[in-house]
Design an enzyme around this catalytic site. Sequence first.
Site, short mmCIF file in Angstrom:
data_model
loop_
_atom_site.label_atom_id
_atom_site.label_comp_id
_atom_site.label_asym_id
_atom_site.label_seq_id
_atom_site.Cartn_x
_atom_site.Cartn_y
_atom_site.Cartn_z
N HIS A 183 0.76 -1.18 0.11
CA HIS A 183 -0.01 0.06 -0.02
C HIS A 183 0.79 1.16 -0.03
O HIS A 183 1.88 1.30 0.90
CB HIS A 183 -0.81 0.12 1.20
CG HIS A 183 -1.60 1.34 1.30
ND1 HIS A 183 -2.55 1.82 0.33
CD2 HIS A 183 -2.01 2.08 2.51
CE1 HIS A 183 -3.01 3.05 0.85
NE2 HIS A 183 -2.50 3.15 2.16
N HIS A 185 1.02 5.64 -0.55
CA HIS A 185 0.38 7.20 -0.49
C HIS A 185 1.28 8.05 -1.71
O HIS A 185 1.60 8.93 -1.43
CB HIS A 185 0.68 7.65 0.79
CG HIS A 185 -0.09 7.02 1.70
ND1 HIS A 185 -0.49 7.63 3.20
CD2 HIS A 185 -0.94 5.86 1.75
CE1 HIS A 185 -1.32 6.94 3.87
NE2 HIS A 185 -1.51 5.81 3.06
N GLU A 214 2.32 0.42 -23.33
CA GLU A 214 3.40 -0.77 -23.11
C GLU A 214 3.35 -1.41 -21.74
O GLU A 214 3.16 -2.69 -21.50
CB GLU A 214 4.63 -0.58 -23.49
CG GLU A 214 5.34 -1.79 -23.57
CD GLU A 214 5.09 -3.16 -24.42
OE1 GLU A 214 5.75 -4.18 -24.11
OE2 GLU A 214 4.15 -2.83 -25.46
N HIS A 264 -6.22 9.51 -1.58
CA HIS A 264 -5.35 8.59 -0.71
C HIS A 264 -3.98 7.87 -1.23
O HIS A 264 -3.18 8.18 -0.94
CB HIS A 264 -6.50 7.56 -0.08
CG HIS A 264 -5.78 6.75 1.23
ND1 HIS A 264 -6.71 6.35 2.32
CD2 HIS A 264 -4.61 6.26 1.37
CE1 HIS A 264 -5.86 5.55 3.21
NE2 HIS A 264 -4.87 5.65 2.57
#
Length: 320
Positions: A183, A185, A214, A264
């Site tokens: 994850h 940011h 591509e 986010h």
Amino acid sequence: MSPSLEDGPSKRPGSGWSNQDMPTLMYPQINSQSGQIQLYKCHRRYIHTSHGWSRTGSSSPNDAISSAGQGEKVLPTDGDEGKVVKSLMSQLCEKFYAKGWMPGTGGGMSIRIGSGTPEDPYGVFSTPSGIQKEDMVGEDVFELDMHQNVVVPPSTPGLSLSSMTNLWFVVYKLRPSTMCVIHTHSMNAQLVTLLDQDSYCRRNNNVFRITHLEMIKGVGNHAYDDILEIPIIENQKSENLLAPDMETAITNYPKCNAVLVRRHGVYVWGDSWEEAKTRLESFEYLFESALKMKSMGIDCGQIPRVNKDENQVKRRKIND
């Protein structure tokens, strides 16, 4: 040649950094794999694992669609895989921090090991909350079971589980072959969730579309000329509250290996840590491309028009 202590504090490895001076023992030149594990397992980082950064399966750069990774063990032997995974995660997060993808204390990742059998149960590793990823070491990482119970807490006192921890398990449940979730940011990831795309996306503002690039091949399950659709879910006050919307998004977009969170960031996964890393880099490339194409007045979600007559004229000129 290793520096000596007589060179002064400014030339010692680790001097002046957040971990202060490294003990002399920590910086001999040791080249064997077992030597490096012994040297760094509790302090710094260890990157040499059973397969390389770029090995994401049996795919070839010439394939229209890349194949999935194999989710191999991080360690090829029966050594302490958990310690190596923790150190690996700290090094990866440090690299993502340096790229600006995990600024402040934001972002995180999880790696899963094991096969899910009674003899070899899954072990899930998760980054902690509220720590800058450039300063994170392997001993800061939590080890959990598949019921989200902490099996081995960090050695560093005072750390707590990240609020995104339950989201790793959403991905592991709905994508059973997944062994790594990342994850970030990043600026590009959150900005593409605000793009005003074509009429389709304006009617369905829960999706980001891009095609005919591509690097689309690098995200898995898509060819260059496919229309890649990445679901966008709305941000919440706390990250753990994203779980229901993430479940819906992953279910509704079975070909996609990412979920964007508006204003986010993005969640990306793969069948190995190498594959997840490769896909993340490919998605980031596409996000940056989309923003730059928008500044040029080009909608990245539209199939480009090709003037066949113009192309035939060009071919004739080349042949002449």
